[in-house]
Design a protein around this motif. Sequence first.
Motif, PDB file in Angstrom:
ATOM      1  N   SER A 102       0.844  -1.209   0.000  1.00 13.70           N
ATOM      2  CA  SER A 102       0.000   0.000   0.000  1.00 13.70           C
ATOM      3  C   SER A 102       0.874   1.251   0.000  1.00 13.70           C
ATOM      4  CB  SER A 102      -0.886   0.054   1.246  1.00 13.70           C
ATOM      5  OG  SER A 102      -1.565  -1.149   1.405  1.00 13.70           O
ATOM      6  N   ILE A 103       1.937   1.220   0.816  1.00  9.55           N
ATOM      7  CA  ILE A 103       2.819   2.396   0.899  1.00  9.55           C
ATOM      8  C   ILE A 103       3.530   2.623  -0.444  1.00  9.55           C
ATOM      9  CG2 ILE A 103       4.926   3.288   2.007  1.00  9.55           C
ATOM     10  CD1 ILE A 103       3.842   1.787   4.589  1.00  9.55           C
ATOM     11  N   LEU A 104       4.043   1.535  -1.036  1.00 12.29           N
ATOM     12  CA  LEU A 104       4.712   1.668  -2.343  1.00 12.29           C
ATOM     13  C   LEU A 104       3.728   2.199  -3.394  1.00 12.29           C
ATOM     14  CD1 LEU A 104       6.690  -1.716  -2.327  1.00 12.29           C
ATOM     15  CD2 LEU A 104       7.684   0.584  -2.193  1.00 12.29           C
ATOM     16  N   THR A 105       2.495   1.704  -3.336  1.00 13.36           N
ATOM     17  CA  THR A 105       1.491   2.105  -4.332  1.00 13.36           C
ATOM     18  C   THR A 105       1.103   3.574  -4.166  1.00 13.36           C
ATOM     19  OG1 THR A 105       0.684  -0.163  -4.449  1.00 13.36           O
ATOM     20  CG2 THR A 105      -0.822   1.535  -5.229  1.00 13.36           C
ATOM     21  N   VAL A 106       0.991   4.023  -2.923  1.00 15.62           N
ATOM     22  CA  VAL A 106       0.619   5.428  -2.731  1.00 15.62           C
ATOM     23  C   VAL A 106       1.804   6.339  -3.080  1.00 15.62           C
ATOM     24  CG1 VAL A 106       1.119   5.863  -0.269  1.00 15.62           C
ATOM     25  CG2 VAL A 106      -0.876   6.898  -1.321  1.00 15.62           C
ATOM     26  N   ILE A 107       3.047   5.860  -2.846  1.00 15.23           N
ATOM     27  CA  ILE A 107       4.216   6.660  -3.275  1.00 15.23           C
ATOM     28  C   ILE A 107       4.187   6.811  -4.794  1.00 15.23           C
ATOM     29  CG2 ILE A 107       6.748   6.667  -3.497  1.00 15.23           C
ATOM     30  CD1 ILE A 107       6.866   5.356  -0.715  1.00 15.23           C
ATOM     31  N   SER A 108       3.871   5.704  -5.478  1.00 14.82           N
ATOM     32  CA  SER A 108       3.787   5.770  -6.947  1.00 14.82           C
ATOM     33  C   SER A 108       2.752   6.804  -7.386  1.00 14.82           C
ATOM     34  CB  SER A 108       3.474   4.369  -7.486  1.00 14.82           C
ATOM     35  OG  SER A 108       2.441   4.379  -8.417  1.00 14.82           O
ATOM     36  N   MET A 109       1.623   6.865  -6.666  1.00 12.09           N
ATOM     37  CA  MET A 109       0.585   7.834  -7.049  1.00 12.09           C
ATOM     38  C   MET A 109       1.021   9.265  -6.719  1.00 12.09           C
ATOM     39  SD  MET A 109      -2.117   7.994  -8.743  1.00 12.09           S
ATOM     40  CE  MET A 109      -2.839   6.372  -8.892  1.00 12.09           C
ATOM     41  N   LEU A 110       1.771   9.433  -5.618  1.00  9.30           N
ATOM     42  CA  LEU A 110       2.265  10.788  -5.284  1.00  9.30           C
ATOM     43  C   LEU A 110       3.250  11.268  -6.359  1.00  9.30           C
ATOM     44  CD1 LEU A 110       2.722  10.444  -1.416  1.00  9.30           C
ATOM     45  CD2 LEU A 110       1.015  11.821  -2.619  1.00  9.30           C
ATOM     46  N   ILE A 111       4.095  10.332  -6.851  1.00 10.25           N
ATOM     47  CA  ILE A 111       5.014  10.691  -7.938  1.00 10.25           C
ATOM     48  C   ILE A 111       4.202  11.124  -9.163  1.00 10.25           C
ATOM     49  CG2 ILE A 111       6.727   9.786  -9.579  1.00 10.25           C
ATOM     50  CD1 ILE A 111       7.753   7.968  -7.318  1.00 10.25           C
ATOM     51  N   PHE A 112       3.115  10.397  -9.409  1.00 11.34           N
ATOM     52  CA  PHE A 112       2.281  10.735 -10.567  1.00 11.34           C
ATOM     53  C   PHE A 112       1.611  12.103 -10.384  1.00 11.34           C
ATOM     54  CE2 PHE A 112      -1.610   9.954 -13.294  1.00 11.34           C
ATOM     55  CZ  PHE A 112      -0.926  10.053 -14.495  1.00 11.34           C
TER      56      PHE A 112
END
Length: 126
Positions: A102-112
């Motif tokens: 979940s943390i990795l996925t939300v980091i990916s969305m923050l980068i986006f």
Amino acid sequence: MRNIAFYFFAAAVLCVTCGMFWGIHMAISGDHTMAPAHAHLNLVGWTTMGLFGLYYTVTPAAAETTLAKAHFGFAVLGVLCIVPGIALAVWGSGEALAAIGSILTVISMLIFLVTVFRNGIGRRTA
Ligand code: HEM
């Protein structure tokens, strides 16, 4: 070398192909226990990464950045952790991997989020 949009689409298509076989297996077996993991493989793996691929296709300037490569890395690692993590959680074997995913996925969305606000849509030159 192929661009980041290709890699997002390739990962997305791999996810949905696996997700569909998984769905067919659930349907045939009548055991829907893993529906949440299947759903996340398809929605985070296929739909979300496919949308990232579309964005980088129409916004080539964003696709050429180091941030885009980091985005891809976090997105793929996120799916690779969150899907088995949810399966483990459903089995009652702990939630740590799902939390990491979940943390990795939300980091990916923050980068986006940063990428979209920096480049807008359709920007061609850096
Ligand atoms: C060959 C294709 C597919 C098959 C055979 C399939 C099959 C299934 C089955 C049997 C379930 C469990 C239903 C239940 O327990 O109520 C399920 C749940 C789900 N599937 Fe699929 N699926 C397929 C493709 C997809 C795709 C492409 C997506 C999303 C893009 C998706 C999203 C979901 C979601 C969100 C759920 C959870 C629904 C809920 O719990 O209410 N599936 N699927």
